[in-house]
Scaffold this active site. Sequence first.
Site, PDB file in Angstrom:
ATOM      1  N   HIS A 170      97.265 -29.719  22.196  1.00  0.00           N
ATOM      2  CA  HIS A 170      95.942 -30.315  22.401  1.00  0.00           C
ATOM      3  C   HIS A 170      94.926 -29.185  22.555  1.00  0.00           C
ATOM      4  CE1 HIS A 170      98.282 -33.953  24.023  1.00  0.00           C
ATOM      5  NE2 HIS A 170      97.937 -34.170  22.762  1.00  0.00           N
ATOM      6  N   GLU A 175      92.978 -28.177  25.724  1.00  0.00           N
ATOM      7  CA  GLU A 175      93.695 -27.780  26.933  1.00  0.00           C
ATOM      8  C   GLU A 175      93.931 -26.271  26.951  1.00  0.00           C
ATOM      9  OE1 GLU A 175      95.842 -32.164  27.092  1.00  0.00           O
ATOM     10  OE2 GLU A 175      97.064 -30.398  26.696  1.00  0.00           O
ATOM     11  N   HIS A 232     100.862 -28.048  28.641  1.00  0.00           N
ATOM     12  CA  HIS A 232      99.651 -28.869  28.487  1.00  0.00           C
ATOM     13  C   HIS A 232      98.694 -28.645  29.651  1.00  0.00           C
ATOM     14  CE1 HIS A 232     100.668 -31.898  25.266  1.00  0.00           C
ATOM     15  NE2 HIS A 232     101.829 -31.276  25.424  1.00  0.00           N
ATOM     16  N   GLU A 269     102.248 -29.809  32.863  1.00  0.00           N
ATOM     17  CA  GLU A 269     100.830 -30.133  32.955  1.00  0.00           C
ATOM     18  C   GLU A 269     100.170 -29.237  33.996  1.00  0.00           C
ATOM     19  OE1 GLU A 269      99.269 -32.324  31.132  1.00  0.00           O
ATOM     20  OE2 GLU A 269     100.722 -33.846  30.464  1.00  0.00           O
TER      21      GLU A 269
HETATM   22 ZN   LIG Z   1      97.979 -32.430  26.470  1.00  0.00          ZN
END
Ligand SMILES: [Zn+2]
Length: 1105
Positions: free
Chosen positions: A823, A826, A920, A1005
């Site tokens: 992504h 990010e 992420h 994350e």
């Molecule tokens: Zn992500």
Amino acid sequence: MFGYGRNNFTWNGTLKELESSYPAICKERHRQNMTASPHSSGGLEVLLSTLQNAGDVESTLNILNVLDELLSAGTDRRIHYMISKGGSEALLTALVNTGRSFTPNYTILLPLLHLLAKVGHRDRRIGMKAEEAGAVLLTLNLLKQNINHARRAAACLWVIQVLSSSVSTANLIGENQGLDVIYCLIPQYTTKHLHTIKAAIHAFAALLCTKDNVCSVVSKGYISGLVRLYEDWHSKDTQHVALSICYALLLCLHKVTHSTAGRQAFISQGGLRVLYQTTQTCMLSKALESLVKPSVQLMRKCLPKTPLPLTSDQSAYTFPLPGRPHTVPDIDVTPDESSDESDEEAENNKETDYDEDLETDLNQLRIRPDPDRPKDLLPQYSRLCPELLHDFQELDLSSEPEESSPASSSSSSDEDSVLLNSFPPRTSRWDRRSSSFSSDSSPSLSASHSNKERATEGHTPGAALLEAWDFHSHSSILSTSPRFRTMVRKAREEAPPGQRGDEHDDVEEGGEESHHRTTIDRLLERHGACIPHHEPKLYRTAAAKTISIPGFNILAFPDFWGHLPPPGHEPMVPRKPNIQRQKVFEDVQRFLNTDDIINQVVFDLEDESLQSPSNSLRFFSKFECGNLRKAIQVRSYEYDLILNADVNCSQHTQWFYFEVSNMVADVPYRFNVINCEKTNSQFNYGMQPVLYSVKEALEGRPHWVRSGTEVCYFRNHFCPARGRKRTTFYTLTFTITFKHNEDVCYLAYHYPYTYSALKAHLKVLQKSVDPAKVFFRQQILCSTLAGNSCPVVTITACPASRAWKDIHQLRNRPCIVLTGRVHPGESNASWVMKGTLEFLCSQDLVAQGLREAFVFKLIPMLNPDGVINGMNRCDLNSEDLNRQWSKPHPVLSPTIYHTKGFLYYLNSIGRTPQVFCDYHGHSRKKNVFLYGCSVKETLWQSGSAVDTVRLREDPGYRTIPKTLDRIAPAFSFNSCNYLVEKSRSATARVVVWREMGVLRSYTMESTFNGCDQGIYKGLQTGTRELQEMGVKFCQSLLSVTKDTLYSRRLINHIDLDHNILDHKSHNCFEDDEPPCVEEIEYSTDCPALKGTDLDSDVNSNMANF
Ligand SMILES: [Zn+2]
């Protein structure tokens, strides 16, 4: 308390007790009237049945009295019990029986209506029951007969309010002049009969739950009346005794403005102005606080929907996809026809059950699907295992440089500096300035900007005393002009052929030998920060090769120059009380007071000829990761900013990065990013955007710093430019007070990390390692759609010798596969990855141990094209690449297709990764945490009937998170989860777990904000903490090594003096932030009236007997 008749019963038990103890009394008392079914033995049934058939006034009153006593004490459970026993029906029948009479007996009717209001308020089907009993119009008639009798009218109004919970009942009342009758009962300000007036307004509001009734009210022009009434009551009620009336009027206005026509009428009748003004006075008095929130919500709801000032919602950048016609599919062109006027009843079922998303099909959880491609496509990936093919000749030949390793053959970064030197420096800003000094007629593009102050500074050209402005992106100093690019390309082509597929970043010296020292050299020497693992010239060479859709050839200064984490911590900023309210007022004022509104476009990505006025800020974003599309000066010191949508699509705006200049120091500038799409953001919970000042950097402080005051994120009144489906936009607003005049600054959502930065970084790393000890290979996984290479890096320890034993050990090391930045928005994921890469290349003892234990395969940037072009979520194919893992398309999603292919290959040669982790960033949570996969936990959580006791599952998936909880201060074990969701079935983590059988398959994350536990509690994270997380993740891998004794020794080596354990608070698992003090999302309603509110009104009506 109160009573209707002479006989007061006292009761402290339950209704069930009543049933057992009262029948005798009841029977005794009402023997004559006993008509209850012989089978019915319950006392309550007897009472209810008697009530419906009551003959004399006194017994009826007695029963009502008993019931009211019973229901007034205790909880709502009693009322619900009574409803379940037919209580509503009994009361309705009694009402109809009594009310039908030509001269109704109000001694009975009043308590009956009161009781009905209380019971009906808790009976969801009361409307339908009343219609069946024929009580609806009867009540309305009673009201009509008693409009001059305040108490009776109030009693009828409460019942009407309660009955209107049903759409059909409310419509029935509306069709029979109910709205008009009730509207007439709402007078201008008075001090009399406040109860009745309040009841009338609430009944009126209740009737407005239907589309038909709202239409009727709008067409009759009642909205104007309601606005005037509110204004009147608000201004005259100086003693604040009629607050509840004002509140109820706001409730009506909320209801009527559910419809577009209602909102239009509200605006055209000056509703916005009235609310704005009344709210200003409200804020002066604490007593009026309760009116502020509904007023503000109403204003926000009614602000006219304003389309974004764009010609198209489509991204300014398009990319022709292979095999598709060169037209961008505008998926969303269907106009928004969905009505916002639906009846309320149906609207309350929006919440989807989280648990329903859990995968409960045991087959889905356990069985591996067939590979998505034929087996014979896998051998091509053998080239990505250079450690298996390598012969390590050099180990015996000691110092001879290795042919296939560019790392060892390149001695320094000379080739890059030569290239830089050959770049003509004589076009830089200060040369242009000098020319404009010598002749004022010189039509220098930026003369208007620069001359005014510079003339007095006395800087002479050539002194190399560059100002921040000289680093404005338009300046050639930061350009990778076509000429520079050609040279880089040429040099690349001429580079000696190495191993196929390997990355060769080395650029041979260009033909132009130039020994003079350039501006940039002098500057770097004078001011250049010593930033570890960053070389500006190398960055520039890397950037020249990066392919962007718009053809960027200008560097953003921070990426070129580099940055260091600022000294000291950056705490989360406490939210200013009522900040959102204040910002909304400012936004409302745009409509009410247009005197100071400028509304001028000062930057447009698609219109390069646009000249911004000399007194406005200047914006720029045509550089890697930049994505500002348009800037509009709203007021002197306020700008609306519109972000560019992801390439080839019309949405996914959240990430931002742009340059701003021409500022005046010490003036607060308000910035509003007006087309954000996420419903909530950490910007409401202490997070700030990041700012980089060129001036500060040149003075030796090259930092991205968390900046901005009055930061706040809320839903706004903008809508898409062209008929896109119902999309709501959110405003991120923040205020920046710049430190320097005429600085050049950069603002971003988070610390930028460009693709060129990765390329340059890998090169620095490659040069940093000792090739005799560290096996480091950078290769190309594949080419992206735009033609950029997607690097894959192998890091492991070189064997101790060429002895069979050592080579064998190397070839049997388990693999660890780490990926990131799928992504593009990010960027925190890249900083964590940077930490991982640097650690794995370092001389740290643990790193050495890890290299000896594992072969690391890293794909640091799975979505280079997205990153380069400033996208937030997708790739050029306008797909979320982390939803493509089930069956990635070889042409349209090449990086995923080949990463998966490589994993299949590892699987096929018996080298299935021991750990897989995809890095992420998480925009709505704090801390760093892992998502993993567990069959058992998923089944437990879903409440599945599958017997999990006999299900075998290796609990090893918890080892790494447990270790991280011990060693990583930013990590929160409690935020981890291991549930397999259906909606995530095509993500890397789930596919690698299910299809490759990797037990430890994770998504890591990292927060964009900071931590709410551990030693970083209350602090925003910086790149230092993110990189540290990348280090800690590596260290945690010791917990899965085979050699436990050795790893235990190493774990002890890991610095544990943080004393993390003592600080870890055991916050329970929570999905998101608790709600803000202020609502982020305005609800469409005032808060619903509580049952107890109605009760107290009803009770006081009785007390006033
Ligand atoms: Zn992500």
